[in-house]
Design a protein around this motif. Sequence first.
Motif, PDB file in Angstrom:
ATOM      1  N   GLY A 200       0.832  -1.211   0.000  1.00 13.10           N
ATOM      2  CA  GLY A 200       0.000   0.000   0.000  1.00 13.10           C
ATOM      3  C   GLY A 200       0.857   1.247   0.000  1.00 13.10           C
ATOM      4  O   GLY A 200       0.652   2.187  -0.781  1.00 13.10           O
ATOM      5  N   ASP A 201       1.818   1.218   0.905  1.00 12.19           N
ATOM      6  CA  ASP A 201       2.707   2.384   1.034  1.00 12.19           C
ATOM      7  C   ASP A 201       3.518   2.567  -0.249  1.00 12.19           C
ATOM      8  O   ASP A 201       3.734   3.710  -0.696  1.00 12.19           O
TER       9      ASP A 201
ATOM     10  N   ALA B 289       2.627   1.746  -3.145  1.00 13.01           N
ATOM     11  CA  ALA B 289       1.714   2.319  -4.132  1.00 13.01           C
ATOM     12  C   ALA B 289       1.544   3.812  -3.919  1.00 13.01           C
ATOM     13  O   ALA B 289       1.593   4.597  -4.870  1.00 13.01           O
ATOM     14  N   LEU B 290       1.361   4.166  -2.672  1.00  7.55           N
ATOM     15  CA  LEU B 290       1.182   5.598  -2.357  1.00  7.55           C
ATOM     16  C   LEU B 290       2.405   6.411  -2.759  1.00  7.55           C
ATOM     17  O   LEU B 290       2.305   7.515  -3.259  1.00  7.55           O
TER      18      LEU B 290
ATOM     19  N   GLU C 238       2.556   6.779  -6.401  1.00 13.08           N
ATOM     20  CA  GLU C 238       1.538   7.773  -6.759  1.00 13.08           C
ATOM     21  C   GLU C 238       2.054   9.182  -6.511  1.00 13.08           C
ATOM     22  O   GLU C 238       1.966  10.057  -7.359  1.00 13.08           O
TER      23      GLU C 238
ATOM     24  N   GLU D  11       2.977  11.861  -9.187  1.00 15.66           N
ATOM     25  CA  GLU D  11       2.225  13.109  -9.145  1.00 15.66           C
ATOM     26  C   GLU D  11       3.158  14.298  -9.175  1.00 15.66           C
ATOM     27  O   GLU D  11       2.855  15.334  -9.701  1.00 15.66           O
TER      28      GLU D  11
ATOM     29  N   LYS E 102       5.268   8.939   8.888  1.00 17.28           N
ATOM     30  CA  LYS E 102       4.306   8.796   7.760  1.00 17.28           C
ATOM     31  C   LYS E 102       2.990   9.400   8.203  1.00 17.28           C
ATOM     32  O   LYS E 102       2.396   8.948   9.181  1.00 17.28           O
ATOM     33  N   PRO E 103       2.484  10.403   7.543  1.00 16.69           N
ATOM     34  CA  PRO E 103       1.198  10.963   7.942  1.00 16.69           C
ATOM     35  C   PRO E 103       0.064  10.020   7.528  1.00 16.69           C
ATOM     36  O   PRO E 103       0.197   9.270   6.573  1.00 16.69           O
TER      37      PRO E 103
ATOM     38  N   ASN F 163      -2.822  11.016   6.516  1.00  8.92           N
ATOM     39  CA  ASN F 163      -3.578  11.650   5.425  1.00  8.92           C
ATOM     40  C   ASN F 163      -2.801  11.591   4.116  1.00  8.92           C
ATOM     41  O   ASN F 163      -1.580  11.816   4.096  1.00  8.92           O
ATOM     42  N   LEU F 164      -3.486  11.235   3.060  1.00  9.95           N
ATOM     43  CA  LEU F 164      -2.823  11.067   1.772  1.00  9.95           C
ATOM     44  C   LEU F 164      -2.129  12.328   1.293  1.00  9.95           C
ATOM     45  O   LEU F 164      -0.981  12.304   0.854  1.00  9.95           O
ATOM     46  N   MET F 165      -2.816  13.436   1.401  1.00  8.46           N
ATOM     47  CA  MET F 165      -2.261  14.699   0.940  1.00  8.46           C
ATOM     48  C   MET F 165      -0.985  15.031   1.714  1.00  8.46           C
ATOM     49  O   MET F 165       0.019  15.444   1.152  1.00  8.46           O
TER      50      MET F 165
END
Lengths: 146, 1085
Positions: free
Chosen positions: A20-21, A23-24, A27, A31, A121-122, A124-126
Amino acid sequence: MISRSNVRRKRILVVEDNPGDVALMREAIVEGEFHYHLSIAKNGDNAISYLRNLADDTCSSLPDLILLDLNLPGKNGHEVLQEIKEDSRMKLIPVVILSSSDNERDVSRSYELNANSHVRKPGNLMEFANVLKVIETFWLKTAELP
Amino acid sequence: MKTSTAQKCAINKKDKDLQVFFDLMGEFIFILDLSGKILFANKTVEERLGYPRHELLEMNVLEVHPSDRRDEAGLIVREMVEGKRDICPIPLLTRSGVHIPVETKITFGCWKDREVLFGISRDISNDISARKEESNYRRDLEKMVQERTVQLTLQNKEIEKELVLRRKSEEETRRRLDFEQMLSDLASRFVLDEDLDEAIDHALKELGLFTSSSRCYLFQIGSRSLTMSNTHEWCAQGVQPQREELQDLPLGTFQWWIETLEKEGQIDIPDISEMLPSAKAERELLERQGIKSLHVFAVYVKGKIGGFVGFDNCINTGSWSKEDLVLLNMFASLLGTSLTKGLHLREVVQSGSRYHAIVEDKSHFFARLEPDMTITFTNSALTELFGLDKDGFRGKNLFNVMGPEKTQSLSKSFKPEALKESWFDWEEKVISAERRDIWIQWRFSGIWGIDGELEEIQAVGSDITDARSASDKIEKALEFNRRILDSSTMGILTYHSSGECLQANETAAKILGTTIETLMGYDFRKDPFWERTGLKEAAEKAFITGEPQYCGVEGEDPFGEEIDLYCHLIPFFSDEGKHILVMFEDLTAVRFATREKARADTTSAVIEAMSVGILVHDMEGTIIATNSFFEKGLGISKDRLIGAKFQELILANSMPHERLHLLKHDELSRKGQTFDPVQFHLETEGRSVRCYECSVSFLKNSENKKVQVVKTFKDITHILESEKKINETRAMSQAILTASTDGILLIDNNYIIKMANTAFSSRFGMESGEICNRNILHLIPEELRGKIQNIAEGVFHSGRSAQYEYKRADLYLHNAGFPMFDEMNNIKGMAIISRDLTEHHLMEEKLKEQTFQLERSNAELQQFAYVASHDLQEPLRMVSSFLQLLSKKYQGHIDENADTYINFAVDGATRMQILIQDLLSYSRIESRGREFTRVDCNFVFQEILSDLRIFINDNNASVTSEELPVIWADEGQIYSLLLNLIQNGLKYSKEHSPRVHVTAFLRELKWEFSVEDNGIGIDSQFHERIFKIFQRLHGKDEYSGTGIGLAICKRIVDRHKGEIWLDSESGRGSRFYFTIPCRKEVSSL
């Protein structure tokens, strides 16, 4: 920026077992429009052997930055960090600890083992994206590395 | 000072009371003014002196004293007033002129407002007689001892005198006997020796030695009486012979000498320097020879002075007695006879009839006898003596002439055959024709024929009457001595230097408890008694030095009797050699008497010095003797006691409740019954009550009848007090011992338990008495004995206490051993205090267990916190991140429902993250807490203000405070606490301008903070609940928050040992309070 385009793509080793991480991160870094070469190691042993292989292979070059999770199966992040920092061939590589823990002892331990920084690691995605951007900006664009 | 009338009345009344009291008293009481005038006299005076009182009041006190002693009385009174004397001994005089012996004391006093003298006279007639009796007794005893001593001294002196006398007479006797013997020797020499000169020389020598003269000599006057010459002389050693110088001295020059000799027959010059002037020539001659004194005797030859025999400087001159002089005269006459005989001889030789001349010598008796004692010839001296003619005895048998008695005596000892060996001497007394007693000493000698047959017996006799009478006297003196000896109270013994006892008197035998016969012949050198007592040593010393020795002998005599002797050992010399005279007196009785007296003196001194009271009274109770004990203790003087009745003493000083009891005992004692010591109380002078113990004994007279009661009193007040104290202390100690939960015991050096309390003994299931005298080592398990013994020995040897712990069965014991010392500071044992720490140990174990549990649960909690912060957040982060990614990427791409669902999911995940964060914070208050420091709350408040500035500005809020204290706390947590409470106040506001005010003040060592708001308030039913975690009172759409804020506040206050509460009503705002203790209390906690 253009003048830098033909410069070698920066290489980042991410040591993270959580897909997951990963992937984030992908991303977030995508981005950010920067293109880096991202290598993933799912555990400490993999990370160490990957790094040693690179160090032994004169043709390949070592990563420019290591993002190291603490909570790893098998060897934990601190143990991996210790091995990296004790190996003279790798110890100059900046290591940023990424962890969901803000436990004081974990933080202190990281710096004791010569981590270059410890970042939480926060949730929240943002925010997570922001953190990664900050790391990228500083370690890959601002700081002069050996 | 002014005296009020009332006071005066009171005083007068008091004086009157005194008068009444005085009248009751048996003593003579006078009150006198300072001149001696009688102001008052009591009834006793009135009655006993015989004056009516009104007469007395006009008299001077001196008038009741004997007239011849009034001046003296006046003087004594003055001295008494000046404090120089205590007592006036002058008797009182009655009207009828009788003297009453009294002792008077005088004191100053006040009576009827004036200064007066109080005179108290006590009749001492009884005292005097009692004292007299006592002193008589003592005097008798002393007198007895004294008399005995004097007697002994006198006896002693007498014996000494006797001894001197005896010695003197003995010496004299001896000397005379010697002298006599010598003279008789000399006489026979003169008679029998052919050489006269040799005989004279010999005689002079003997006499010179005998009289201790420096020179002894014979002068002969020439045949024509013109000159005199020294013909013979003997000089003592070292004396210059003078004979050569003294030849042919003209008689005319020494006229005084010759005349004196002719007149007196002798010249005695005790001191040459005192010679008369008429004897100048003689004196010069004598002084030339260095003569100091002399004594000469005329020598008569043929009836006139033919010369003189002299003794120069003889030591004995002064002491020559008549007898001596007689003897010396005899010698002189003997010499004269011999000289005459010499002349006769010469004549006989000249005439050829020598024999006749000898025989007819008038000074000797001569007889010739046949062997059968028939008288054949007697000379004229002999026949003349009896007034017979020349042939008066011829042809008669001697035995017939002598009479039967003498014949028997003579024939018994005289054997004619014995004459062959030697001559035979015999003395007889005859009565002369002139009726005088004449002593004749006969010498019989035999004339033996060629055939050895006795042919003839010749008897030569000389008149020894003079010598014999002296000898008689001596015999009498000896007899006298013997009588003295026998009557002497001193023991007298004479020992020869061989050790043999030659003489003993009756007294000696009596003192030594034996007989004279036993003593005689006893050898002192072989006597262990002499050896043991030092007598032998003294005797030997006397023999060697010739000095008298003295020696005390104490102990057992040879016959086992106890003796105490004082011996004089006096050496003397006689013909038989050295002797010693031992005189001794028996001091046993003297010593005994002296000792008794000393004992009596000591006894009275001891009685006086005793710390016990002694009281002797007769069977009527009249006190006879006492010591000063009562004076010291009760202030009752000895004088007052003596003569008083014991019963009265009891009545006066005893406690009322004991009085009857005491009187009963007194009565018993006077009946002669003994009883156990009685304890009772007496009131002393200082009004304090002391406790006495009285015991009783009796003095008996010679008929064994009890006549006096001796009571001894012991002051036992302090004994009782200390006994009481000891009992109290003992009870206290016992109470402490019993109450103590610690085992307490004492053991001696041999580990024997001497004392143990119940706490100790009950550990062994015994009574405390039951455990005593057991050996502690036998009580404890074997494996512990060595350890305990080592520790105890350590204490015994070092004298230092020791502490040790051990486990016995299920008991944990902590023991402390303390050494105990005796009076000599030796360790005599050990005191042990044994504390049972089993409970303590169990508690400790439990506590350890609990601590362990707590630590484990704490660790688990930590683990949980970590899990919560990391492991729980991790998946939540994934959920939340990907939901966000989902909403970001696919919002509006699926459908509206999907968007709403995604929003719910995102919101839920976010809230869960907040909850987890809050929960973490809550749990970290304890685990992440920092150490307390000084915290200035004003500074914290300012920080909060600056942090909330935006909110305050935005919401038109006001946050204010009073002066806040500096407290001891965790600064971060105080920040959180105040922030939470202020935020709370701001959050739950109903209006648009929320206000929060913070104050603090000191209350009972705690700072009490209050945070007041004007918000919505809280219903009182929720006041408890709101401090619980995640407790919310409002929907999250109304007021945001997880409901953790106040729970965190409570936890922080709890950590600071404070309290938190609120005062609020719904709709009226709230006031939150919390307290933080001041530093002292915090630090001590």
